[in-house]
Structures are given as structure tokens and as C-alpha cells.
Scaffold this active site. Structure first.
Site, PDB file in Angstrom:
ATOM      1  N   LYS A   1     -45.091 -15.394 -22.812  1.00 31.50           N
ATOM      2  CA  LYS A   1     -44.233 -14.810 -23.850  1.00 31.50           C
ATOM      3  C   LYS A   1     -43.124 -13.963 -23.223  1.00 31.50           C
ATOM      4  O   LYS A   1     -41.987 -13.954 -23.689  1.00 31.50           O
ATOM      5  CB  LYS A   1     -45.059 -13.922 -24.799  1.00 31.50           C
ATOM      6  CG  LYS A   1     -45.925 -14.719 -25.734  1.00 31.50           C
ATOM      7  CD  LYS A   1     -45.120 -15.268 -26.899  1.00 31.50           C
ATOM      8  CE  LYS A   1     -46.028 -16.018 -27.810  1.00 31.50           C
ATOM      9  NZ  LYS A   1     -45.615 -17.106 -28.524  1.00 31.50           N
TER      10      LYS A   1
ATOM     11  N   LYS B   1     -48.582 -28.967 -25.363  1.00 35.05           N
ATOM     12  CA  LYS B   1     -49.332 -28.921 -26.624  1.00 35.05           C
ATOM     13  C   LYS B   1     -48.401 -28.949 -27.829  1.00 35.05           C
ATOM     14  O   LYS B   1     -47.222 -28.633 -27.720  1.00 35.05           O
ATOM     15  CB  LYS B   1     -50.226 -27.682 -26.649  1.00 35.05           C
ATOM     16  CG  LYS B   1     -49.512 -26.388 -26.887  1.00 35.05           C
ATOM     17  CD  LYS B   1     -50.483 -25.298 -27.322  1.00 35.05           C
ATOM     18  CE  LYS B   1     -49.710 -24.078 -27.784  1.00 35.05           C
ATOM     19  NZ  LYS B   1     -50.447 -23.083 -28.474  1.00 35.05           N
TER      20      LYS B   1
ATOM     21  N   LYS C   1     -45.516 -24.711 -33.003  1.00 35.17           N
ATOM     22  CA  LYS C   1     -44.330 -24.439 -33.817  1.00 35.17           C
ATOM     23  C   LYS C   1     -43.146 -24.146 -32.913  1.00 35.17           C
ATOM     24  O   LYS C   1     -42.059 -24.672 -33.089  1.00 35.17           O
ATOM     25  CB  LYS C   1     -44.576 -23.209 -34.702  1.00 35.17           C
ATOM     26  CG  LYS C   1     -45.610 -23.446 -35.777  1.00 35.17           C
ATOM     27  CD  LYS C   1     -46.149 -22.128 -36.345  1.00 35.17           C
ATOM     28  CE  LYS C   1     -47.527 -22.302 -36.927  1.00 35.17           C
ATOM     29  NZ  LYS C   1     -48.283 -21.060 -37.064  1.00 35.17           N
TER      30      LYS C   1
END
Ligand code: TYM
Length: 330
Positions: free
Chosen positions: A111, A194, A197
Site C-alpha cells: 500500500k 489476483k 477492485k
């Protein structure tokens, strides 16, 4: 009955990764366990969403939980932000969480790379908030996808550390639970990685037949195998992963055999996969639309869920305060 907790961040519509990695497990568990399934709206704050998107996002997940088949008479469904007790436990867990271990988690590092201008303390302490979500109900099982393994490891570590520091056996270390006993990662159909969103490669439960079929048809493939029984390259293996999970075993074996004898036609495989996915998602999509227009019912479910979740949370917090050494003065 054993306690179960799990949650999903309200950052958009549910996709097939959420469904097969988490919700399918929720549906199975709701019959056998005392389940608490929530909407992780505090967790979504790490990306600084617009205020309007928070309510909208939470309503979307709530309607989609119900549309998938979660039964509010059997399970407790609530918004995380309706249970402020979680934050107090988060504080206590943070006092025993160390900078080094938090900085080393892969999700934090990922992140921090994705949003270099917003590496906030909430991102860093994400695993303590997740541990608080789980431990506030003293859950012993947590249905999650493979990508949550490290967060689950941290939750167990924080439970263990609390017990060691306060010389108690108060918290049981929560275990990950996987449908069919196998942790899964649903891939995207764009070649690698993967489905997610933020990866921009998701197939959503709300996608209509046309959209879904188009997404599957666009899946990355190659010229086909040239030698019998060759190893599948990642994009092809990804298509087969979805086929295995969404279609019948017979269909899966059929296409596997055609891959192995080099007669496979990816167009046929994609058409079959799209049809099987539509058969799964179409009734869910219909219910999402129905429920989306029944705000009164959604509010009732969220209100009743919050009451039950708070009752359970208050009890834990009272005991935790006592263990830590806080005695009520008022
Ligand atoms: P989130 O919102 O990213 O994802 C929700 C659930 O969906 C699963 N999932 C997948 N499983 C398989 N393949 C995929 N491609 C895929 N994408 C998503 C996730 O594993 C997860 O189970 N940190 C959590 C939310 C959370 C939570 C908790 C979960 C907060 N507190 C306490 C359990 C217990 C998250 O970000 O999930």
C-alpha cells in the site's frame, strides 16, 4: 456455538474474488456457527474516500451480502462503524504492536508503494484494527481468502501477546477458515495476479450477462499448446482456476483433457465459463437490484445487527478492561 467473524471493505461492488474467497464460506458457516459478518468501513478510510461514498459503499455491501443469501435471522450483519467498542480494543492492541513488525507486513509495504503520498498511520496499524474486529467477539474461526493470511497471522500474534502480557488465557488464537479446506486466490483474467477492485480486472456479481461475457471473452490466452501435456502458462492456468471453481467437475475435466491433447478451443472454454458464471450471478444480481430499493429493510438489518454486535462487544470490552487494570469510576 463457536464464534465466527469476517468482514469486507466497502470500496465497491463484490467481485468473484470476494464471493469465492469469502462470501461462499459465510453462506456455509451461517448454518453451523454463531456468525458476525460486517462491513469494514473504518478500514476503507486508509484511502480517504469521499464522505458520500462511505454510506453508499456500506449499503452496497449490505444489499449484496443479503442478495448472496446471508440470512439476518441466523447471522449478525453490521457496519463496523456502528460498534465503537472495536476502537477501544484497537487502542489496547496497538499498545502491544511494534513498529518493526507492522512495517514489515507485505500489505503495508504494497500500500505504501501504491499510495506514496498517503502512507498514514491507519495503513500501518491495519492489522491491529483487523485483530480488534475478530477478538472483540472472541471469534475462533475467520473465513477469508488467501491474501489475508498475513493479517490473520498478526491477529493470532496479538491475541497471544495479550495473553502473555496479562498472564491470562482470555483470547483464543483465531484460525483462518477456508471453503473446502483450501485457501484460494481468484486470479484476474488479464494474465497475472489476483482479481481485485484496485487491480481493475474484477468481474462483479452485479455485472449483467453482456458485461460479464465480454470480460470473460477478453481474457488473455495464447496460441494454444503445441505439445501434449505441457505446463500451462499463467494466463491459461488462471482461466482453468476459474473454470474449476465455477463450472462442474465434468466440464473442467473435459477442457483439461482437450488442453492436454492440444485440441482445446479457448473460445469454447470462455463461452462455457461465461455461461456458468452468468447462471451463478444472475439470481444474485436480481436480488441486489430488489434489495437496493428497499432502504428501510436494509436499515432495519443494519440496526438490529449493530445492537447484537454491540452487546457482544461490550461484554468482551468489560472483561478486557478488567484484565488490563481499568476499574470503572462511573
Ligand atoms: P477485502 O475487502 O480486501 O476482501 C474481502 C474478502 O474477500 C477476499 N478476497 C479474495 N479471495 C480470493 N481471491 C481474491 N482475488 C480475493 N479478493 C478478495 C479476501 O481474502 C477477504 O476475505 N482486511 C480485510 C477486511 C477485514 C476483515 C476483518 C476480514 C477487516 N477486518 C476481520 C476478516 C476479519 C480486507 O481488506 O478484505
Amino acid at each position: 456455538m463457536e464464534r465466527v467473524v469476517s468482514g469486507i471493505r466497502p470500496t465497491g461492488n463484490l467481485h468473484l474474488g470476494n464471493y469465492f474467497g469469502a462470501v461462499r464460506g459465510f453462506l456455509e458457516m451461517q448454518h453451523e456457527y454463531d456468525c458476525f459478518f460486517f462491513i469494514a468501513d473504518w478500514h476503507s478510510l486508509t484511502t480517504h474516500p469521499h464522505p458520500g461514498d462511505i454510506v453508499r459503499g456500506a449499503n452496497t455491501i449490505l444489499a449484496e451480502y443479503l442478495a448472496c443469501g446471508l440470512d439476518p435471522n441466523k447471522v449478525t450483519i453490521y457496519r463496523q462503524s456502528d460498534v465503537p467498542e472495536v476502537l477501544e480494543l484497537y487502542l489496547y492492541l496497538n499498545m502491544n504492536a511494534y513498529l518493526g513488525e507492522l512495517e514489515r507486513t507485505t500489505s503495508f509495504k504494497d500500500k505504501a508503494r501504491q499510495q506514496p503520498n498517503n502512507v498514514n498511520a491507519g495503513l500501518l496499524t491495519y492489522p491491529s484494527l483487523m485483530a480488534a474486529d475478530i477478538l472483540i467477539h472472541k471469534a475462533v474461526k475467520v473465513p477469508v481468502g488467501k491474501d489475508q493470511e498475513q493479517n490473520m497471522e498478526m491477529a493470532r500474534r496479538f491475541a497471544r501477546r495479550f495473553n502473555t502480557i496479562y498472564q491470562t488465557e482470555y483470547f483464543t488464537e483465531p484460525a483462518s477458515w477456508h471453503f473446502g479446506d483450501k485457501a484460494i486466490k481468484i486470479p484476474g483474467l488479464d494474465g497475472s495476479g489476483k482479481m481485485g477492485k484496485s487491480e481493475g480486472n474484477a468481474i462483479y456479481l452485479i455485472d449483467d450477462e453482456k458485461t460479464l461475457t465480454k470480460k470473460v471473452k477478453r481474457a488473455v490466452t495464447d496460441g494454444g499448446p503445441t505439445e501434449p501435456n505441457s505446463t500451462m502458462p499463467e494466463p491459461i492456468a488462471n482461466l482453468f482456476t476459474l473454470l474449476k471453481i465455477a463450472s462442474s467437475e465434468e466440464t473442467y475435466q473435459h477442457y483439461l483433457a482437450t488442453y492436454n491433447d492440444c485440441s482445446i478451443r479457448y473460445g469454447d472454454l470462455k463461452a462455457q465459463l461465461a455461461a456458468d458464471l452468468v447462471a451463478l450471478t444472475a439470481p444474485i444480481r436480481e436480488r441486489i437490484v430488489e434489495l437496493g430499493s428497499d432502504q428501510e429493510f436494509l436499515n432495519k438489518v443494519a440496526r438490529e445487527g449493530a445492537e447484537r454486535a454491540r452487546e457482544s462487544a461490550r461484554k468482551t470490552l468489560e472483561e478486557v478492561r478488567h484484565i488490563i487494570g481499568f476499574m470503572p469510576t462511573i
